[in-house]
Design a protein around this motif. Structure first.
Motif, mmCIF file in Angstrom:
data_model
loop_
_atom_site.group_PDB
_atom_site.id
_atom_site.type_symbol
_atom_site.label_atom_id
_atom_site.label_comp_id
_atom_site.label_asym_id
_atom_site.label_seq_id
_atom_site.Cartn_x
_atom_site.Cartn_y
_atom_site.Cartn_z
ATOM 1 N N TRP A 240 0.820 -1.216 0.000
ATOM 2 C CA TRP A 240 0.000 0.000 0.000
ATOM 3 C C TRP A 240 0.850 1.260 0.000
ATOM 4 O O TRP A 240 0.450 2.282 -0.538
ATOM 5 C CB TRP A 240 -1.092 0.003 1.058
ATOM 6 C CG TRP A 240 -0.780 -0.163 2.499
ATOM 7 C CD1 TRP A 240 -0.939 -1.302 3.236
ATOM 8 C CD2 TRP A 240 -0.346 0.849 3.416
ATOM 9 N NE1 TRP A 240 -0.603 -1.072 4.552
ATOM 10 C CE2 TRP A 240 -0.237 0.251 4.695
ATOM 11 C CE3 TRP A 240 -0.036 2.193 3.299
ATOM 12 C CZ2 TRP A 240 0.170 0.945 5.822
ATOM 13 C CZ3 TRP A 240 0.375 2.897 4.423
ATOM 14 C CH2 TRP A 240 0.464 2.265 5.659
ATOM 15 N N GLU B 291 0.558 4.404 -2.709
ATOM 16 C CA GLU B 291 0.552 5.821 -2.319
ATOM 17 C C GLU B 291 1.659 6.601 -3.033
ATOM 18 O O GLU B 291 1.427 7.699 -3.537
ATOM 19 C CB GLU B 291 0.687 5.957 -0.804
ATOM 20 C CG GLU B 291 -0.548 5.492 -0.059
ATOM 21 C CD GLU B 291 -0.404 5.498 1.454
ATOM 22 O OE1 GLU B 291 0.713 5.776 1.967
ATOM 23 O OE2 GLU B 291 -1.409 5.213 2.133
ATOM 24 N N THR C 256 -4.796 7.409 -3.961
ATOM 25 C CA THR C 256 -5.302 7.896 -2.690
ATOM 26 C C THR C 256 -6.141 6.815 -2.024
ATOM 27 O O THR C 256 -6.995 6.203 -2.680
ATOM 28 C CB THR C 256 -6.171 9.152 -2.908
ATOM 29 O OG1 THR C 256 -5.372 10.146 -3.546
ATOM 30 C CG2 THR C 256 -6.714 9.685 -1.599
ATOM 31 N N ARG C 257 -5.908 6.625 -0.740
ATOM 32 C CA ARG C 257 -6.740 5.676 0.006
ATOM 33 C C ARG C 257 -8.131 6.277 0.136
ATOM 34 O O ARG C 257 -8.298 7.370 0.666
ATOM 35 C CB ARG C 257 -6.151 5.396 1.381
ATOM 36 C CG ARG C 257 -6.894 4.280 2.113
ATOM 37 C CD ARG C 257 -6.352 4.019 3.495
ATOM 38 N NE ARG C 257 -4.933 3.694 3.474
ATOM 39 C CZ ARG C 257 -4.218 3.487 4.584
ATOM 40 N NH1 ARG C 257 -4.776 3.586 5.779
ATOM 41 N NH2 ARG C 257 -2.939 3.204 4.493
ATOM 42 N N TYR D 171 -7.482 1.862 -2.773
ATOM 43 C CA TYR D 171 -6.856 3.045 -3.372
ATOM 44 C C TYR D 171 -7.507 3.356 -4.706
ATOM 45 O O TYR D 171 -7.948 2.464 -5.424
ATOM 46 C CB TYR D 171 -5.352 2.807 -3.539
ATOM 47 C CG TYR D 171 -4.628 2.842 -2.227
ATOM 48 C CD1 TYR D 171 -4.110 4.037 -1.747
ATOM 49 C CD2 TYR D 171 -4.534 1.705 -1.440
ATOM 50 C CE1 TYR D 171 -3.485 4.087 -0.516
ATOM 51 C CE2 TYR D 171 -3.911 1.748 -0.207
ATOM 52 C CZ TYR D 171 -3.390 2.941 0.250
ATOM 53 O OH TYR D 171 -2.781 3.000 1.480
#
Length: 184
Positions: free
Chosen positions: A149, A153, A158-159, A179
């Motif tokens: 993860w 990023e 974007t989460r 994401y």
């Protein structure tokens, strides 16, 4: 400075000749930890043969560093896989024709060198060209897989959600980070 910053990344469809290499990558302990895939010849043929034959709606792509294969990206329209669409749809508002990515770096000596984020960013950029109707790209990562993860990023995603999803490895908690990146 990332040691492979100037090295060329490229990708191509998975070929039958790549299946033994892929099985080796999936047996490698760190890849096996997250992918939890049966690596027998029959299982690899069952799960990747349709892609090799062009019978699968998604793509299995071998990623190369200056021509040397080192990773795999799976790319597909989420709607083409009803189980995936249901899981994503339970976590986020899923626009029609959105694309999902899954990935691995198969060579342990190339992990932790910035290639994961470059691979993801390159694949997202390619998706805008290869899937002209795709409004967004999604990646779901089991929360415990910090390196994965973080790579998403660093690649600019974007989460957008934290949600339970079926993990590849049953030892993992179902919590996933989802994401997203939208078409520019």
């Amino acid at each position: 400075m990332e040691p492979f910053r100037d090295a060329e990344l490229s990708w191509r469809p998975l070929l039958r000749a790549d299946l033994a290499m892929l099985a080796g990558w999936l047996r490698e302990p760190r890849a096996a930890r997250w992918w939890n895939h049966d690596t027998t010849e029959a299982a690899i043929e069952r799960d990747f043969g349709a892609s090799v034959r062009g019978e699968e709606p998604g793509e299995d792509l071998v990623v190369c560093l200056s021509g040397r294969p080192f990773g795999l990206v799976q790319r597909s329209v989420i709607d083409d896989y009803p189980d995936d669409a249901a899981e994503f749809g339970a976590a986020v508002e899923l626009p029609p024709l959105a694309v999902e990515l899954d990935y691995l770096i198969g060579l342990p000596e190339l992990r932790g060198r910035g290639l994961g984020s470059r691979m993801i960013a390159g694949m997202v950029h390619s998706t805008w060209r290869d899937y002209p109707d795709a409004p967004a790209v999604f990646i779901a990562v089991v929360a415990a897989n910090t390196a994965s993860w973080r790579a998403a990023e660093k690649a600019g995603l974007t989460r957008v959600a934290e949600a339970p999803m079926r993990p590849d490895n049953p030892v993992d908690d179902p919590l996933h980070y989802v994401y997203r990146v939208d078409r520019p």
